[in-house]
Design an enzyme around this catalytic site. Sequence first.
Site, short mmCIF file in Angstrom:
data_model
loop_
_atom_site.label_atom_id
_atom_site.label_comp_id
_atom_site.label_asym_id
_atom_site.label_seq_id
_atom_site.Cartn_x
_atom_site.Cartn_y
_atom_site.Cartn_z
N GLU A 276 37.79 -1.40 -39.95
CA GLU A 276 36.77 -1.50 -38.89
C GLU A 276 37.20 -0.73 -37.65
OE1 GLU A 276 35.54 -5.58 -38.20
OE2 GLU A 276 35.83 -6.12 -40.31
N GLU B 229 39.10 -12.79 -41.79
CA GLU B 229 39.72 -13.51 -40.67
C GLU B 229 40.19 -14.93 -41.02
OE1 GLU B 229 36.92 -13.24 -37.41
OE2 GLU B 229 37.37 -11.13 -37.08
C1 XIL Z 1 30.18 -7.55 -35.98
C2 XIL Z 1 29.00 -6.61 -35.99
O1 XIL Z 1 29.44 -5.32 -35.67
C3 XIL Z 1 27.94 -7.07 -35.03
O2 XIL Z 1 26.76 -6.27 -35.16
C4 XIL Z 1 27.59 -8.55 -35.28
O3 XIL Z 1 26.73 -9.00 -34.27
C5 XIL Z 1 28.83 -9.41 -35.30
O4 XIL Z 1 29.77 -8.88 -36.24
N1 XIL Z 1 35.06 -8.34 -37.14
C6 XIL Z 1 34.34 -8.27 -38.31
C7 XIL Z 1 32.97 -7.70 -38.30
O5 XIL Z 1 34.88 -8.56 -39.38
O6 XIL Z 1 32.15 -8.26 -39.30
C8 XIL Z 1 32.33 -7.85 -36.95
O7 XIL Z 1 31.08 -7.16 -36.98
C9 XIL Z 1 33.24 -7.32 -35.86
C10 XIL Z 1 34.53 -8.09 -35.83
#
Ligand code: XIL
Length: 346
Positions: free
Chosen positions: A268, A161
Amino acid sequence: MYRATVCAPLLACATALVSACGDPPPTLGDLASRRGLLVGAAVQSQWLATEPDYAAAAAAEFHSLTPENAFKWMATEPSHGTFTWDEADAVADFAVAHHRTLRGHTLVWANSYSAQLFAILPDYVAQAPDAATMQGYLDEHIAAVVTRYADVTDRWDVVNEPLSTADATVDANVLTDTLGEAWMVRAFEQAHALDPEARLYVNEALIDGPGPRHDALMALVARLRAAGAPIHGVGLQSHFLFGAPPSADLESVMRDWGSVGLEVAITELDLPALDGDLDVQASAYRSVFESCLAVDACSEITLWGITDRHTWLDGFLGRPARPLLFDADMQRKPAYDAVAAALRGR
Ligand code: XIL
């Protein structure tokens, strides 16, 4: 255990009479292999350890696993010099035991919006007294994680990000404010030096179609590469909270990345079924997989979880999101069948 449930009515399947059930159906990984696509899922060590059906699905269905949180800076070194490897080791051990690779998520996540929602960066980093100390923390962190897990990790989300979540600018966060974009170049160089075989990614949210954010990320990646950063791919997080984007949009941005010699991974993926319509969700999943299969540059789809029993979106959205391929009882949903159909090409 997971495969045994396929044949649950026939107790004989659990014994030597496996042939009574015939061959087990191909897994998503089996189907994806035939199409040259890698499929993965994010996992958490606590459920791998305590929920046999979860562990069995993780081992059976996917080529690759992503530690959902265990590799993050807050998990591995929450205070300077105090390393906490238990969760990350547990995920790595599971991957090795089941001959799976890891997607190393993520070496550096400092996004200022995400930092308001989640603890993503230890305080000591933000509170570094000067730029050299902050850079030293970054170097130590990257070296520690990459060195420990290079053998089991073949892709790294080096920078997560980098854009501002609100617009199309480079995020003004504590690292970029102090060190400029140079910290990103250095992070890629360092990861490459420590794990030369690994494919290194920039991973970003909300870049699944043409527009200013896509353009801004293309420009940032071009600047980083021009400055020497060894970048091999771009990850589209693809948390499709409001449904899948039009295929033409998704395929267009994937082709743009391919045109500059980079691979694309959907890193994701989750797609909530907030209105409860599992068939709408299934066709959205199908469309995302078909788009990836249609574009040469798209090499991977990783889901942000396995089962609706465990999804970050329940907390993020404040209600049950049911965004994944298996329901809370670890039964295949219509979305699973739609993905399998997309992978079969029919
Ligand atoms: C999220 C996890 O799923 C959660 O368990 C944690 O509390 C916060 O992070 N973008 C990303 C991921 O790159 O690392 C994030 O994961 C979700 C959004």
